[in-house]
Design a protein around this motif. Structure first.
Motif, PDB file in Angstrom:
ATOM      1  N   GLY A 365       0.815  -1.208   0.000  1.00 56.23           N
ATOM      2  CA  GLY A 365       0.000   0.000   0.000  1.00 56.23           C
ATOM      3  C   GLY A 365       0.847   1.255   0.000  1.00 56.23           C
ATOM      4  O   GLY A 365       0.522   2.246  -0.667  1.00 56.23           O
ATOM      5  N   MET A 366       1.966   1.229   0.709  1.00 60.83           N
ATOM      6  CA  MET A 366       2.841   2.399   0.724  1.00 60.83           C
ATOM      7  C   MET A 366       3.608   2.532  -0.592  1.00 60.83           C
ATOM      8  O   MET A 366       3.865   3.644  -1.055  1.00 60.83           O
ATOM      9  CB  MET A 366       3.786   2.324   1.913  1.00 60.83           C
ATOM     10  CG  MET A 366       3.079   2.543   3.243  1.00 60.83           C
ATOM     11  SD  MET A 366       4.185   3.012   4.582  1.00 60.83           S
ATOM     12  CE  MET A 366       5.163   1.518   4.701  1.00 60.83           C
ATOM     13  N   VAL A 367       3.971   1.412  -1.200  1.00 62.00           N
ATOM     14  CA  VAL A 367       4.623   1.471  -2.515  1.00 62.00           C
ATOM     15  C   VAL A 367       3.659   2.029  -3.553  1.00 62.00           C
ATOM     16  O   VAL A 367       4.032   2.864  -4.391  1.00 62.00           O
ATOM     17  CB  VAL A 367       5.127   0.070  -2.916  1.00 62.00           C
ATOM     18  CG1 VAL A 367       5.711   0.101  -4.328  1.00 62.00           C
ATOM     19  CG2 VAL A 367       6.174  -0.430  -1.930  1.00 62.00           C
ATOM     20  N   ILE A 368       2.418   1.578  -3.498  1.00 64.71           N
ATOM     21  CA  ILE A 368       1.388   2.102  -4.404  1.00 64.71           C
ATOM     22  C   ILE A 368       1.240   3.607  -4.209  1.00 64.71           C
ATOM     23  O   ILE A 368       1.168   4.381  -5.174  1.00 64.71           O
ATOM     24  CB  ILE A 368       0.045   1.377  -4.154  1.00 64.71           C
ATOM     25  CG1 ILE A 368       0.145  -0.081  -4.599  1.00 64.71           C
ATOM     26  CG2 ILE A 368      -1.108   2.078  -4.872  1.00 64.71           C
ATOM     27  CD1 ILE A 368      -0.961  -0.965  -4.048  1.00 64.71           C
ATOM     28  N   GLY A 369       1.189   4.043  -2.939  1.00 64.57           N
ATOM     29  CA  GLY A 369       1.076   5.469  -2.664  1.00 64.57           C
ATOM     30  C   GLY A 369       2.297   6.248  -3.117  1.00 64.57           C
ATOM     31  O   GLY A 369       2.176   7.370  -3.623  1.00 64.57           O
ATOM     32  N   ALA A 370       3.494   5.665  -2.956  1.00 63.95           N
ATOM     33  CA  ALA A 370       4.720   6.349  -3.371  1.00 63.95           C
ATOM     34  C   ALA A 370       4.696   6.642  -4.863  1.00 63.95           C
ATOM     35  O   ALA A 370       5.020   7.759  -5.304  1.00 63.95           O
ATOM     36  CB  ALA A 370       5.931   5.495  -3.008  1.00 63.95           C
ATOM     37  N   PHE A 371       4.305   5.660  -5.658  1.00 63.28           N
ATOM     38  CA  PHE A 371       4.301   5.877  -7.105  1.00 63.28           C
ATOM     39  C   PHE A 371       3.085   6.680  -7.559  1.00 63.28           C
ATOM     40  O   PHE A 371       3.110   7.265  -8.645  1.00 63.28           O
ATOM     41  CB  PHE A 371       4.401   4.540  -7.836  1.00 63.28           C
ATOM     42  CG  PHE A 371       5.821   4.045  -7.899  1.00 63.28           C
ATOM     43  CD1 PHE A 371       6.698   4.539  -8.840  1.00 63.28           C
ATOM     44  CD2 PHE A 371       6.291   3.126  -6.978  1.00 63.28           C
ATOM     45  CE1 PHE A 371       8.011   4.125  -8.882  1.00 63.28           C
ATOM     46  CE2 PHE A 371       7.603   2.696  -7.004  1.00 63.28           C
ATOM     47  CZ  PHE A 371       8.477   3.201  -7.959  1.00 63.28           C
ATOM     48  N   THR A 372       2.048   6.739  -6.737  1.00 66.86           N
ATOM     49  CA  THR A 372       0.953   7.671  -7.021  1.00 66.86           C
ATOM     50  C   THR A 372       1.467   9.105  -6.902  1.00 66.86           C
ATOM     51  O   THR A 372       1.226   9.946  -7.778  1.00 66.86           O
ATOM     52  CB  THR A 372      -0.216   7.441  -6.045  1.00 66.86           C
ATOM     53  OG1 THR A 372      -0.718   6.119  -6.213  1.00 66.86           O
ATOM     54  CG2 THR A 372      -1.332   8.444  -6.292  1.00 66.86           C
ATOM     55  N   GLY A 373       2.189   9.386  -5.801  1.00 70.66           N
ATOM     56  CA  GLY A 373       2.793  10.704  -5.656  1.00 70.66           C
ATOM     57  C   GLY A 373       3.820  10.984  -6.735  1.00 70.66           C
ATOM     58  O   GLY A 373       3.899  12.101  -7.263  1.00 70.66           O
TER      59      GLY A 373
END
Length: 698
Positions: A365-373
């Protein structure tokens, strides 16, 4: 061996007595320290197991080395596939091995461990088995080490939460202390493996509810988290996981708040997509034919094929987040990959873990959020004013907003990511993004952790319903009484006092000219008011906040609606007209009647019944239904449900799942209909339903 077990039980009883006699401070300093030590050691053990599995499987057999985070060396990996054909096979092999171990040794170790630990907090803090913890650690190392998309926090959370559960059993802790022990186990395990002790402590109090905070777990969580972090850091180092990213960033341009708001909107929507896709795939996989050994292998094969196009989906992905924190690193990744990567990670995680593999969903979930940003930065960087030169602030805030919102733990995730990146200055503008993302997710009432309850009130009600399952089967209409008195809003205060005193009741509902319920009044309050203004009316003296329920409610819902200081409420129909009154004494009498009726039903069935063991098939219409929904025909009583190695009593709150072995008492005239109903035989089930429509749930 028996002598050793006897000594251990004696020691546990003695220690448990000391805990119960200790003050709050003594108790949680000792218990918190012990749980923290185990959490730190468990994090070290899993970290090493993951390194070994990765070197052996993905690097050794697949010939591909993934990038690593700064605290792990910051290596860039091989950058290309030396044996591309081996990648899908290695990931599939990892899924196969994981599925085999889980199926044969501990089925409850399937999936992500954090949700199982949250479930234990709410249902039974003593329920986590030691075997499940060990199997979870091994299978997660295999799943992630072979390239499956998963996080390393799930096993560490289950290790420390499992030890908290063991303490609850061994020391015979009070239920509330057992729940705290498991909660702080979750937070300390995750905080240790990510090097974020403060975030871990807050997570222990934040993650068990969607919209509430377990204050009682906060102080014990601080003790446990710092101990766990110290133990893990002593072996693996104390550096922030992603180094000191964005250390030179200063928030000094108000226009940046607009771009952080954009991150919040996008991150909230991506978080919703994560939860929907993950559980959509998991539910679909359960319905598909095939056993629990083959399905994770098939999911791994699909992830391996996806990785041939987008290699960033392999493993934990933390090394790719490290690369994306620098301008050069993010610009080196093709734009189409950056834009697709959040969704590719969502699909890969759903296939790796949702198919029956083992690992956490926190890290992905944090990796997904990182690449969203990162994707927002790549799009805005070319034309938008005020966008930082480095993508690090956007990547960090993306992590906070995306997973903080869908995990329904925004404060804890903000603190954890800030600790993992060594940057607290980003928190001020990040609040805009996290707040917006959280509001979006909350609007749709979604979460990535299905075991979370809304708040502490719902948790109390759930425990009551679990302990007294018959409450959910008795409608309020069987408990309510006809009200002795209903007052009108135009009644005078003095007249209302006289009528209440004559009827000998403490209060009554009040209606308007259309016979609709307005609220209630209490005799004690009216006596004071009538002494001051005897000619006044009830119109402005009605308590509009008085509790009420509708005629479709069950007794558990009635109890949930009753405030602690009120002992009765009004039952209303669809038009809000008074249908009856139900008091706590009425609830008790109705519950006793239901118990006696169940006993009579059991005696009638048991006199001529035979015992059968039937297994719930994947196609059975009973899957997902509760026993108190009356999904079984008359003449059938569920005695027990065996799920993996756990034995559940046939209580109304139990949901039937595919694979359950159910022991039933069956009358002779129903024996032919039971097995096809549980098996899910479509032809026989249709014939049975035609002969007896009550056999199947609608």
């Amino acid at each position: 061996m028996i002598a050793v077990q006897t000594q251990l039980r004696s020691a546990g009883a003695s220690a448990g007595g000391w805990v119960r006699r200790s003050s709050y401070l003594q108790k949680w300093v000792v218990l918190g320290t012990v749980i923290g030590v185990i959490a730190g050691l468990g994090a070290i053990a899993f970290y090493q197991a993951l390194q070994i599995a990765g070197d052996l499987l993905l690097a050794g057999i697949g010939g591909y080395v993934v990038p690593t985070a700064a605290a792990e060396g910051g290596a860039h990996g091989t950058g290309h596939f030396t044996r591309w054909w081996a990648i899908p096979l290695v990931v599939a092999l990892g899924g196969l091995l994981s599925g085999l171990l889980v199926t044969k040794l501990a089925p409850e170790a399937e999936g992500h461990g954090t949700d199982a630990a949250i479930d234990a907090v709410h249902r039974n803090p003593r329920m986590i088995r030691a075997r499940a913890v060990v199997v979870k650690m091994i299978t997660s190392a295999i799943t992630i080490g072979s390239g499956g998309s998963g996080g390393r926090e799930g096993p560490t959370a289950q290790i420390s939460a499992g030890f908290g559960s063991l303490l609850a059993r061994t020391l015979d802790l009070k239920p509330e202390d057992g729940r705290i022990a498991v909660s702080i186990g979750i937070g300390s395990g995750i905080g240790a493996i990510f090097g974020a002790p403060l975030g871990g402590a807050v997570l222990a109090a934040d993650i068990v509810y969607k919209d509430d905070f377990e204050v009682e777990a906060l102080v014990p969580g601080l003790v446990t988290s710092i101990v766990a972090y110290t133990v893990f850091g002593f072996a693996e180092g104390f550096s922030p996981m992603f180094g000191y990213a964005a250390s030179g960033y200063e928030f000094n341009q108000p226009v940046q708040l607009v771009w952080f708001a954009v991150i919040g909107i996008v991150a909230g929507l991506v978080g919703l997509a994560y939860s929907t896709t993950f559980y959509g795939v998991a539910d679909l996989v359960k319905r598909l034919p095939g056993n629990t050994i083959v399905k994770p292998a098939a999911g791994g094969l699909a992830v391996g094929l996806l990785a041939l196009a987008i290699p960033q989906v392999l493993g934990t992905g933390y090394g790719w987040v490290q690369i994306s924190l620098t301008r050069e690193g993010l610009l080196d990744i093709p734009l189409w990959t950056i834009l697709l990567l959040p969704f590719a990670r969502i699909v890969a995680t759903a296939l790796s873990i949702g198919s029956g593999g083992s690992g956490g969903i926190f890290g992905p979930g944090m990796v997904i959020g990182a690449f969203t940003g990162g994707a927002v930065w790549r799009v805005l960087e070319t034309f938008a004013p005020g966008v930082p030169h480095s993508p690090a602030p956007f990547v960090i805030v993306g992590m906070m907003a995306c997973f903080g919102s869908i995990a329904r733990a925004p404060l804890a995730i903000m603190l954890m990511v800030a600790e993992m990146t060594g940057n607290l200055t980003i928190l001020a503008p990040a609040m805009v993004a996290v707040g917006i993302a959280y509001l979006i997710v909350r609007h749709f009432d979604r979460t990535i952790y299905r075991s979370q309850l809304a708040n502490r009130d719902e948790a109390v009600a759930a425990r009551l319903k679990q302990g007294l399952p018959l409450l959910g089967r008795v409608p309020v209409t069987e408990a309510m009484a006809v009200p002795r008195l209903v007052l009108h809003e135009d009644d005078r205060l003095a007249d209302a006092v006289d009528r209440l005193s004559t009827a000998g009741i403490p209060g009554a509902p009040v209606i308007d000219s259309q016979q609709r319920f307005l609220g209630s009044v209490a005799l004690d309050d009216l006596q004071v008011l009538a002494a001051k203004d005897p000619g006044g009316t009830l119109r402005r003296r009605v308590d509009a906040t008085a509790p009420s329920t509708d005629t479709a409610a069950t007794l558990d819902q009635v109890i949930d609606a009753l405030p602690a200081t009120v002992h009765w409420l009004t039952v209303l129909d669809d038009q809000r007209q008074v249908h009856g009154i139900v008091a706590f004494s009425d609830i008790v009498r109705a519950y006793h009647r239901a118990l006696r009726a169940d006993a009579r039903r059991m005696s009638r069935v048991a006199t001529s019944a035979g015992i059968q063991d039937v297994q719930v098939g994947a196609g059975s219409p009973l899957v997902g239904h509760r026993l108190d929904e009356q999904v079984l025909p008359d003449g059938v009583i569920v005695v027990a449900v065996r799920r993996a190695d756990a034995m559940l009593l046939g209580l109304g709150a139990v949901h039937l799942e595919a694979g359950d072995l159910v022991t039933v008492l069956v009358r002779p005239d129903q024996q032919g209909a039971i097995r096809p109903l549980f098996d899910g035989d479509a032809v026989t089930a249709q014939r049975t339903a035609a002969a007896d429509p009550g056999t199947h749930p609608s």
